[in-house]
Design a protein around this motif. Structure first.
Motif, PDB file in Angstrom:
ATOM      1  N   LEU A  74       0.519  -1.292   0.335  1.00  0.00           N
ATOM      2  CA  LEU A  74      -0.553   0.189   0.358  1.00  0.00           C
ATOM      3  C   LEU A  74       0.299   1.000   0.062  1.00  0.00           C
ATOM      4  N   ALA A  75       2.377   1.377   1.123  1.00  0.00           N
ATOM      5  CA  ALA A  75       3.577   2.692   1.178  1.00  0.00           C
ATOM      6  C   ALA A  75       3.314   2.981  -0.638  1.00  0.00           C
ATOM      7  N   HIS A  76       3.860   1.664  -1.206  1.00  0.00           N
ATOM      8  CA  HIS A  76       4.998   1.442  -2.374  1.00  0.00           C
ATOM      9  C   HIS A  76       3.737   2.113  -3.509  1.00  0.00           C
ATOM     10  N   TRP A  77       2.046   2.101  -3.106  1.00  0.00           N
ATOM     11  CA  TRP A  77       1.270   2.466  -4.770  1.00  0.00           C
ATOM     12  C   TRP A  77       1.468   3.742  -4.101  1.00  0.00           C
ATOM     13  N   GLN A  78       1.324   4.267  -3.228  1.00  0.00           N
ATOM     14  CA  GLN A  78       1.416   5.202  -2.363  1.00  0.00           C
ATOM     15  C   GLN A  78       2.427   6.183  -3.401  1.00  0.00           C
ATOM     16  N   GLU A  79       3.298   5.777  -2.585  1.00  0.00           N
ATOM     17  CA  GLU A  79       4.625   6.449  -2.870  1.00  0.00           C
ATOM     18  C   GLU A  79       5.190   6.560  -4.695  1.00  0.00           C
ATOM     19  N   THR A  80       4.165   5.822  -5.608  1.00  0.00           N
ATOM     20  CA  THR A  80       4.280   5.851  -6.902  1.00  0.00           C
ATOM     21  C   THR A  80       3.155   6.603  -7.785  1.00  0.00           C
ATOM     22  N   CYS A  81       2.472   6.999  -6.517  1.00  0.00           N
ATOM     23  CA  CYS A  81       1.411   7.961  -7.169  1.00  0.00           C
ATOM     24  C   CYS A  81       0.237   7.103  -8.378  1.00  0.00           C
ATOM     25  N   ILE A  82       0.211   6.149  -7.860  1.00  0.00           N
ATOM     26  CA  ILE A  82      -1.048   5.248  -7.998  1.00  0.00           C
ATOM     27  C   ILE A  82      -2.812   4.789  -7.376  1.00  0.00           C
ATOM     28  N   PHE A  83      -2.562   5.572  -5.835  1.00  0.00           N
ATOM     29  CA  PHE A  83      -2.903   4.943  -4.692  1.00  0.00           C
ATOM     30  C   PHE A  83      -2.958   5.960  -3.931  1.00  0.00           C
ATOM     31  N   PRO A  84      -4.718   6.411  -3.843  1.00  0.00           N
ATOM     32  CA  PRO A  84      -5.026   7.646  -3.093  1.00  0.00           C
ATOM     33  C   PRO A  84      -4.388   7.755  -1.937  1.00  0.00           C
ATOM     34  N   ASN A  85      -3.789   8.746  -1.144  1.00  0.00           N
ATOM     35  CA  ASN A  85      -3.331   8.825   0.206  1.00  0.00           C
ATOM     36  C   ASN A  85      -4.816   8.862   1.330  1.00  0.00           C
ATOM     37  N   ALA A  86      -4.753   8.507   2.678  1.00  0.00           N
ATOM     38  CA  ALA A  86      -5.212   8.447   3.570  1.00  0.00           C
ATOM     39  C   ALA A  86      -7.105   9.222   3.561  1.00  0.00           C
ATOM     40  N   SER A  87      -7.814   8.755   4.083  1.00  0.00           N
ATOM     41  CA  SER A  87      -8.754  10.504   4.205  1.00  0.00           C
ATOM     42  C   SER A  87      -8.706  10.991   5.618  1.00  0.00           C
ATOM     43  N   TYR A  88      -8.658  10.050   6.501  1.00  0.00           N
ATOM     44  CA  TYR A  88      -8.528  10.551   7.890  1.00  0.00           C
ATOM     45  C   TYR A  88      -7.225  10.123   8.316  1.00  0.00           C
ATOM     46  N   SER A  89      -6.544  10.323   9.244  1.00  0.00           N
ATOM     47  CA  SER A  89      -5.163  10.392  10.084  1.00  0.00           C
ATOM     48  C   SER A  89      -5.622  10.015  11.393  1.00  0.00           C
ATOM     49  N   LEU A  90      -5.865   9.131  12.213  1.00  0.00           N
ATOM     50  CA  LEU A  90      -6.167   9.740  13.514  1.00  0.00           C
ATOM     51  C   LEU A  90      -5.125   9.437  15.010  1.00  0.00           C
ATOM     52  N   GLU A  91      -4.606   9.575  15.506  1.00  0.00           N
ATOM     53  CA  GLU A  91      -4.003  10.151  16.304  1.00  0.00           C
ATOM     54  C   GLU A  91      -4.185   9.923  18.373  1.00  0.00           C
ATOM     55  N   ASN A  92      -4.489   8.685  18.600  1.00  0.00           N
ATOM     56  CA  ASN A  92      -4.805   8.800  19.851  1.00  0.00           C
ATOM     57  C   ASN A  92      -3.515   8.276  20.983  1.00  0.00           C
ATOM     58  N   GLN A  93      -3.904   9.846  22.317  1.00  0.00           N
ATOM     59  CA  GLN A  93      -2.733   9.856  23.225  1.00  0.00           C
ATOM     60  C   GLN A  93      -3.905   8.322  24.321  1.00  0.00           C
ATOM     61  N   ILE A  94      -3.135   6.877  24.820  1.00  0.00           N
ATOM     62  CA  ILE A  94      -4.743   6.112  25.437  1.00  0.00           C
ATOM     63  C   ILE A  94      -3.369   6.374  26.844  1.00  0.00           C
ATOM     64  N   LYS A  95      -4.523   6.279  27.933  1.00  0.00           N
ATOM     65  CA  LYS A  95      -3.707   6.058  29.122  1.00  0.00           C
ATOM     66  C   LYS A  95      -4.737   4.682  29.298  1.00  0.00           C
ATOM     67  N   CYS A  96      -4.052   3.262  29.638  1.00  0.00           N
ATOM     68  CA  CYS A  96      -4.503   2.816  30.192  1.00  0.00           C
ATOM     69  C   CYS A  96      -4.385   1.987  31.350  1.00  0.00           C
ATOM     70  N   SER A  97      -5.433   2.066  32.680  1.00  0.00           N
ATOM     71  CA  SER A  97      -5.304   1.647  33.632  1.00  0.00           C
ATOM     72  C   SER A  97      -5.553   0.239  34.355  1.00  0.00           C
ATOM     73  N   SER A  98      -4.998  -0.492  34.668  1.00  0.00           N
ATOM     74  CA  SER A  98      -5.087  -1.658  35.171  1.00  0.00           C
ATOM     75  C   SER A  98      -4.177  -2.457  36.486  1.00  0.00           C
ATOM     76  N   TYR A  99      -5.018  -3.437  36.773  1.00  0.00           N
ATOM     77  CA  TYR A  99      -4.899  -3.902  38.242  1.00  0.00           C
ATOM     78  C   TYR A  99      -2.786  -3.673  37.925  1.00  0.00           C
ATOM     79  N   LEU A 100      -2.327  -4.100  36.725  1.00  0.00           N
ATOM     80  CA  LEU A 100      -0.790  -4.319  36.940  1.00  0.00           C
ATOM     81  C   LEU A 100      -0.037  -2.389  36.820  1.00  0.00           C
TER      82      LEU A 100
END
Length: 217
Positions: free
Chosen positions: A28-54
């Motif tokens: 997929l990355a190669h297709w995009q680098e060679t300009c034959i496939f569209p870039n992603a429509s949305y790019s999501l970045e999530n800052q995750i904080k996970c709390s558990s017993y550990l």
């Protein structure tokens, strides 16, 4: 609707797209680098904080999303074994003109120079916008056919409404205007709430229906 729910419902994640097409992330990355496939429509970045017993764990997750129609374009690349951007553009141009011809057969014809003497330049511009994922955001599925519907529909609406500034629409032009709005309605995305005021759907459909007392049902 939550942002992540909307994206997971209406789009493919990069992982899902690769799985559907049976390709690797590297391909997929190669297709995009060679300009034959569209870039992603949305790019999501999530800052995750996970709390558990550990204990507490923190990380950042990146997820890219693609329109559902990206699968169809990927299948076309695989079928024709496309490796070069010129070949991909030929497929895009062919499908664009075929769709434009079908619209003309239905009476949807624009006199704008973009669809006449300047058509080659216009299709090339639409191709570049297709690759940068403009249409992956503003259309319902990111299909080439929807690119045509949006381009042609906007041109027809602008011509009939003096670029959406006319005070009223003569009775003899209302049927033609409704046809253009229906074309746009077939293609334009129903956006998330925070996007709607800036969307083409709002500017070209919802606002005009209210302004000119129309209905596209």
């Amino acid at each position: 609707m939550r942002l992540t729910h909307h994206l997971n419902t209406h789009f493919f994640s990069a992982e899902e797209l690769c799985s559907t097409l049976r390709i690797t992330a590297e391909q997929l990355a190669h297709w995009q680098e060679t300009c034959i496939f569209p870039n992603a429509s949305y790019s999501l970045e999530n800052q995750i904080k996970c709390s558990s017993y550990l204990g507490l764990y923190e990380c950042v997750e990146h997820t890219e999303y693609y329109p559902r129609g990206a699968e169809q374009w990927g299948q076309l690349l695989l079928k024709h074994q496309v490796e070069q951007s010129t070949h991909a553009y030929e497929l895009f141009q062919q499908k664009y003109i075929q769709t434009l011809t079908k619209c003309a057969q239905q009476g949807l014809i624009s006199q704008d120079c973009r669809f006449n003497e300047d058509l080659p330049e216009h299709v090339q511009q639409s191709w570049q916008q297709f690759l940068c994922s403009k249409y992956g955001v503003i259309s319902q599925n990111g299909l080439v056919e929807e690119v045509v519907y949006i381009d042609l529909g906007r041109a027809l609406v602008d011509a009939l409404t003096e670029e959406r500034t006319a005070g009223h629409i003569p009775a003899e032009h209302r049927t033609e205007l409704l046809g253009a709005l229906k074309l746009l309605n077939r293609a334009l995305s129903h956006h998330m709430d925070h996007e709607k005021p800036m969307s083409i759907r709002y500017k070209y459909i919802e606002s005009l229906i209210a302004k000119y007392d129309l209905s596209i049902r």
